[in-house]
Design a protein around this motif. Structure first.
Motif, PDB file in Angstrom:
ATOM      1  N   ASP A   1       4.104  13.900   9.008  1.00 30.40           N
ATOM      2  CA  ASP A   1       3.699  13.776   7.599  1.00 30.40           C
ATOM      3  C   ASP A   1       3.928  12.381   7.050  1.00 30.40           C
ATOM      4  O   ASP A   1       4.270  12.212   5.876  1.00 30.40           O
ATOM      5  N   LEU A   2       3.762  11.391   7.916  1.00 33.96           N
ATOM      6  CA  LEU A   2       3.902  10.009   7.465  1.00 33.96           C
ATOM      7  C   LEU A   2       2.505   9.403   7.328  1.00 33.96           C
ATOM      8  O   LEU A   2       1.630   9.677   8.152  1.00 33.96           O
ATOM      9  N   SER A   3       2.322   8.593   6.295  1.00 36.13           N
ATOM     10  CA  SER A   3       1.031   7.922   6.141  1.00 36.13           C
ATOM     11  C   SER A   3       0.988   6.733   7.096  1.00 36.13           C
ATOM     12  O   SER A   3       2.023   6.158   7.434  1.00 36.13           O
ATOM     13  N   TYR A   4      -0.205   6.376   7.542  1.00 35.00           N
ATOM     14  CA  TYR A   4      -0.291   5.232   8.449  1.00 35.00           C
ATOM     15  C   TYR A   4      -1.579   4.462   8.209  1.00 35.00           C
ATOM     16  O   TYR A   4      -2.524   4.977   7.626  1.00 35.00           O
ATOM     17  N   GLN A   5      -1.569   3.239   8.676  1.00 39.01           N
ATOM     18  CA  GLN A   5      -2.769   2.411   8.612  1.00 39.01           C
ATOM     19  C   GLN A   5      -2.916   1.651   9.930  1.00 39.01           C
ATOM     20  O   GLN A   5      -1.934   1.135  10.466  1.00 39.01           O
ATOM     21  N   VAL A   6      -4.137   1.603  10.438  1.00 42.90           N
ATOM     22  CA  VAL A   6      -4.414   0.826  11.645  1.00 42.90           C
ATOM     23  C   VAL A   6      -4.591  -0.625  11.208  1.00 42.90           C
ATOM     24  O   VAL A   6      -5.304  -0.905  10.246  1.00 42.90           O
ATOM     25  N   MET A   7      -3.918  -1.536  11.877  1.00 41.75           N
ATOM     26  CA  MET A   7      -3.917  -2.927  11.410  1.00 41.75           C
ATOM     27  C   MET A   7      -3.628  -3.903  12.550  1.00 41.75           C
ATOM     28  O   MET A   7      -2.991  -3.545  13.536  1.00 41.75           O
TER      29      MET A   7
ATOM     30  N   ALA B   1      11.509   4.975  14.006  1.00 45.48           N
ATOM     31  CA  ALA B   1      12.177   5.505  15.215  1.00 45.48           C
ATOM     32  C   ALA B   1      11.669   6.913  15.524  1.00 45.48           C
ATOM     33  O   ALA B   1      11.523   7.286  16.691  1.00 45.48           O
ATOM     34  N   ARG B   2      11.391   7.697  14.476  1.00 51.59           N
ATOM     35  CA  ARG B   2      10.860   9.059  14.702  1.00 51.59           C
ATOM     36  C   ARG B   2       9.477   8.987  15.350  1.00 51.59           C
ATOM     37  O   ARG B   2       9.161   9.753  16.265  1.00 51.59           O
ATOM     38  N   VAL B   3       8.659   8.069  14.870  1.00 55.18           N
ATOM     39  CA  VAL B   3       7.318   7.914  15.461  1.00 55.18           C
ATOM     40  C   VAL B   3       7.454   7.443  16.909  1.00 55.18           C
ATOM     41  O   VAL B   3       6.744   7.910  17.804  1.00 55.18           O
TER      42      VAL B   3
ATOM     43  N   GLY C   1       0.806  -1.217   0.000  1.00 52.41           N
ATOM     44  CA  GLY C   1       0.000   0.000   0.000  1.00 52.41           C
ATOM     45  C   GLY C   1       0.839   1.267   0.000  1.00 52.41           C
ATOM     46  O   GLY C   1       0.304   2.369   0.019  1.00 52.41           O
ATOM     47  N   ASP C   2       2.176   1.094  -0.001  1.00 48.73           N
ATOM     48  CA  ASP C   2       3.087   2.228   0.060  1.00 48.73           C
ATOM     49  C   ASP C   2       2.760   3.127   1.261  1.00 48.73           C
ATOM     50  O   ASP C   2       2.659   4.348   1.140  1.00 48.73           O
ATOM     51  N   ILE C   3       2.572   2.487   2.413  1.00 44.05           N
ATOM     52  CA  ILE C   3       2.206   3.190   3.648  1.00 44.05           C
ATOM     53  C   ILE C   3       3.422   3.158   4.579  1.00 44.05           C
ATOM     54  O   ILE C   3       4.100   2.135   4.683  1.00 44.05           O
ATOM     55  N   ASP C   4       3.693   4.292   5.249  1.00 44.12           N
ATOM     56  CA  ASP C   4       4.921   4.400   6.053  1.00 44.12           C
ATOM     57  C   ASP C   4       4.854   3.631   7.365  1.00 44.12           C
ATOM     58  O   ASP C   4       5.833   3.015   7.782  1.00 44.12           O
ATOM     59  N   ILE C   5       3.706   3.729   8.038  1.00 40.77           N
ATOM     60  CA  ILE C   5       3.620   3.280   9.434  1.00 40.77           C
ATOM     61  C   ILE C   5       2.355   2.442   9.653  1.00 40.77           C
ATOM     62  O   ILE C   5       1.274   2.790   9.165  1.00 40.77           O
ATOM     63  N   GLY C   6       2.495   1.370  10.402  1.00 38.25           N
ATOM     64  CA  GLY C   6       1.331   0.604  10.841  1.00 38.25           C
ATOM     65  C   GLY C   6       1.066   0.911  12.311  1.00 38.25           C
ATOM     66  O   GLY C   6       1.985   0.860  13.132  1.00 38.25           O
ATOM     67  N   VAL C   7      -0.156   1.273  12.621  1.00 41.70           N
ATOM     68  CA  VAL C   7      -0.566   1.466  14.013  1.00 41.70           C
ATOM     69  C   VAL C   7      -1.274   0.175  14.412  1.00 41.70           C
ATOM     70  O   VAL C   7      -2.338  -0.142  13.887  1.00 41.70           O
ATOM     71  N   VAL C   8      -0.640  -0.589  15.293  1.00 39.91           N
ATOM     72  CA  VAL C   8      -1.126  -1.943  15.558  1.00 39.91           C
ATOM     73  C   VAL C   8      -2.320  -1.915  16.523  1.00 39.91           C
ATOM     74  O   VAL C   8      -2.231  -1.372  17.617  1.00 39.91           O
ATOM     75  N   GLU C   9      -3.416  -2.514  16.064  1.00 32.44           N
ATOM     76  CA  GLU C   9      -4.636  -2.586  16.888  1.00 32.44           C
ATOM     77  C   GLU C   9      -4.499  -3.615  17.983  1.00 32.44           C
ATOM     78  O   GLU C   9      -5.148  -3.545  19.015  1.00 32.44           O
ATOM     79  N   GLY C  10      -3.713  -4.633  17.696  1.00 29.65           N
ATOM     80  CA  GLY C  10      -3.541  -5.692  18.681  1.00 29.65           C
ATOM     81  C   GLY C  10      -2.875  -6.884  18.029  1.00 29.65           C
ATOM     82  O   GLY C  10      -2.668  -6.912  16.816  1.00 29.65           O
ATOM     83  N   ILE C  11      -2.523  -7.836  18.869  1.00 26.59           N
ATOM     84  CA  ILE C  11      -1.880  -9.054  18.386  1.00 26.59           C
ATOM     85  C   ILE C  11      -2.942 -10.139  18.402  1.00 26.59           C
ATOM     86  O   ILE C  11      -3.646 -10.321  19.406  1.00 26.59           O
TER      87      ILE C  11
END
Ligand SMILES: [Zn+2]
Length: 435
Positions: free
Chosen positions: A368-374, A419-421, A221-231
Motif C-alpha cells: 500500500d505504498l505509492s510509487y513513481q517510475v523515474m 527496506a520493506r520494499v 509529490g508526497d510519493i513513498d517509493i521511486g522505481v528507478v528506470e535506470g541511471i
C-alpha cells in the motif's frame, strides 16, 4: 506472495498449527532500529555541520566499515572483504546450487556529505536479513549484503566487481590522501589481485540497491517509493571559443571579437534547449575560464564545460546536436569560432531490468505504498551491476531534494518503507519472479 504469506507458510510447515496461530505479531522492519543505526553510523566522520565527511579510505571510513561488519555479524552474516575492498555479508540459502541475490549500497561519503546517501541502502539491506532471521525464514538463494568500496570516488568497488578496474585508476589520489591502490589495501583488499573481485554474468541472480532519491520528485509529490528506470548517461565536452584578445580601452564596441560574449550567449542557449525539449534531460555549463583573464583585455579565448545527462543515449545526441547548431549561429553572428572537444563519457545510460521494475512496483503496491517510475540523475553502483545481473533500484524520499549536504534527511518511516520494499523484492526473486 507477500512476506506475510511466506511467513504463514513457513510457520504452518515448521510448527504445529496451534503454535503458529499463537505466534505474536511477526517481526517487521523496524524504523526505529534503522534510525538508531543511521545515527550511530553518522558518528564516524561527523562534521561540524551535522553531516559526515567519511571519504573512502579515511580513518572514519575504516571505523564505519568496522561498525557495519559488527552489524553484519550480529545479523548472522558471514563477513568477508573481497580483493577490491568490498564488504560482503553472506547468508546461506537452502539450495546451494542457486546463484546469490545481492543487495546493498555504500557508506563512504563526499567531503561535507550527509548521513543518508548510501547508508540507507546498507543499513536497509542488513535490516532485511535480520527480519528474515527473526522470522525463521531461510531463502532458497543465498543472500549477499554488500557495502561497496569508494562509491563517491568513481564507483571503485562496483567497477572492480563488474567490468574491472583500470590499472591507471589505482594511482588516482583519493580525498583520504591515499591513492586508490593504497586505500584498497588499507581496507583489507589486495590491489594486486583485483581480478578475483570480478563476478561473472550469471553468477548473481539479481542486484538491488535501496538508496535515497537525492532529488525532490518523491518529496514534492508526497510519493513513498521511486522505481528507478535506470541511471542516466553523462557526457562531457570542453567548449572552446576563439575570438580576438585586444585592448579593452582602445577597441570600440563595434570592432570586438569577444569570446566571452559568445560563451555567455551559448550558455543561455544550452539552458533553453534542454528546457524546451520534452523529457527529463539536463544540460549544464559548470565551469568557465576566460583568457587571458584580465579586466583590461577583451577575452580572446574562453573554455567552458558542457555536461548533458539523460537516460537515452539518443536524447543526449539530440541535445548536443541542437547545441552545436546554436553554437554555429552564435559563432557566425559574433565573428568567433566555437568547437566542441569531447572530454569523455563519464557514464553510459544504464537502464534497470524491466522485470525488476515490475517486481519492485508490485512490492510497493502490495504494501500500500505509492510509487513513481523515474530515472536516477545521479550515478550509483547499480549502474555497474547492470553489466552482470538483472538490476533494480528502489528510491526513498530526500527531504527538499537535498543531498551531498549535511542537511540531507530521510525520515525513519521512509527508510523503513524502502527496506520493506527491498524485503518483498528479495523474496519475490527468491520465489522465481525473474524466471
Ligand atoms: Zn550514493
Amino acid at each position: 506472495m507477500s512476506f506475510r504469506t511466506v511467513l504463514a507458510l513457513v510457520c504452518a510447515s515448521a510448527l504445529p498449527a496451534s503454535i503458529a496461530a499463537a505466534e505474536s505479531p511477526s517481526a517487521d522492519v523496524s524504523a526505529a532500529r534503522m534510525a538508531e543505526r543511521i545515527e550511530a553510523l553518522s558518528g564516524f566522520g561527523t562534521n561540524p555541520e551535522g553531516g559526515v565527511s567519511r571519504v573512502a579510505f579515511s580513518e572514519a571510513d575504516i571505523a564505519g566499515r568496522e561498525y557495519i561488519k559488527t552489524l553484519m555479524r550480529d545479523a548472522g552474516l558471514e563477513v568477508r572483504v573481497d580483493t577490491a575492498g568490498n564488504l560482503i555479508g553472506h547468508r546461506e540459502g537452502s539450495e546451494p546450487g542457486l546463484p546469490a541475490i545481492m543487495f546493498g549500497s555504500h557508506i563512504d561519503s563526499v567531503p561535507g556529505g550527509g548521513n543518508y546517501d548510501g547508508d540507507v541502502g546498507v543499513i536497509g539491506a542488513i535490516e532485511v536479513t535480520e527480519v528474515l532471521r527473526d522470522n525463521g525464514v531461510v531463502t532458497r538463494h543465498s543472500l549477499e549484503v554488500v557495502s561497496f568500496t569508494d562509491e563517491e570516488g568513481g564507483l571503485v568497488g562496483s567497477v572492480a566487481m563488474t567490468t574491472g578496474l583500470d590499472d591507471s585508476h589505482l594511482d588516482d589520489m583519493s580525498h583520504s590522501g591515499l591513492t586508490v591502490r593504497e586505500g584498497i589495501r588499507a581496507v583489507g583488499g589486495d590491489p594486486d589481485r583485483l581480478a578475483e573481485a570480478r563476478r561473472e554474468p550469471g553468477e548473481l541472480a539479481a542486484f538491488i540497491e535501496l538508496h535515497i532519491e537525492q532529488g525532490a520528485i518523491l518529496d514534492e509529490g508526497d510519493i513513498d517509493i521511486g522505481v528507478v528506470e535506470g541511471i542516466v548517461g553523462i557526457h562531457w565536452w570542453d567548449v572552446v571559443i576563439e575570438g580576438f584578445a585586444n585592448h579593452a580601452g582602445t577597441t570600440p564596441m563595434n570592432r570586438r571579437r569577444d569570446a566571452m560574449l559568445s560563451a555567455a550567449e551559448l550558455a543561455l542557449e544550452i539552458n533553453r534547449i534542454a528546457t524546451s525539449m520534452p523529457g527529463r534531460q539536463v544540460a549544464t555549463v559548470g565551469r568557465i575560464r576566460a583568457e587571458p583573464g584580465a579586466p583590461n583585455v577583451i577575452p580572446g579565448r574562453v573554455v567552458m564545460s558542457l555536461e548533458i545527462r539523460d537516460l537515452s543515449a539518443g536524447k543526449i545526441t539530440q541535445v548536443f546536436e541542437a547545441v552545436e547548431a546554436a553554437a554555429a549561429r552564435i559563432a557566425e553572428e559574433r565573428d568567433t569560432q566555437i568547437r566542441f572537444e569531447p572530454t569523455g563519457v563519464a557514464s553510459v545510460p544504464a537502464p534497470t531490468d524491466k522485470r525488476m521494475r515490475r517486481i519492485i512496483a508490485a512490492a510497493a503496491d502490495g504494501l500500500d505504498l505509492s510509487y513513481q517510475v523515474m530515472p536516477s540523475g545521479a550515478g550509483h553502483d547499480a549502474q555497474d551491476m547492470t553489466h552482470i545481473a538483472p538490476t533494480g533500484m528502489i528510491f526513498v524520499p530526500s527531504k527538499d531534494g537535498i543531498s551531498h549536504s549535511p542537511k540531507e534527511f530521510t525520515s525513519p518511516e521512509d527508510m523503513a518503507n524502502g527496506a520493506r520494499v527491498l524485503l518483498e523484492t528479495v523474496l519475490a526473486i527468491d520465489e522465481g519472479a525473474l524466471d
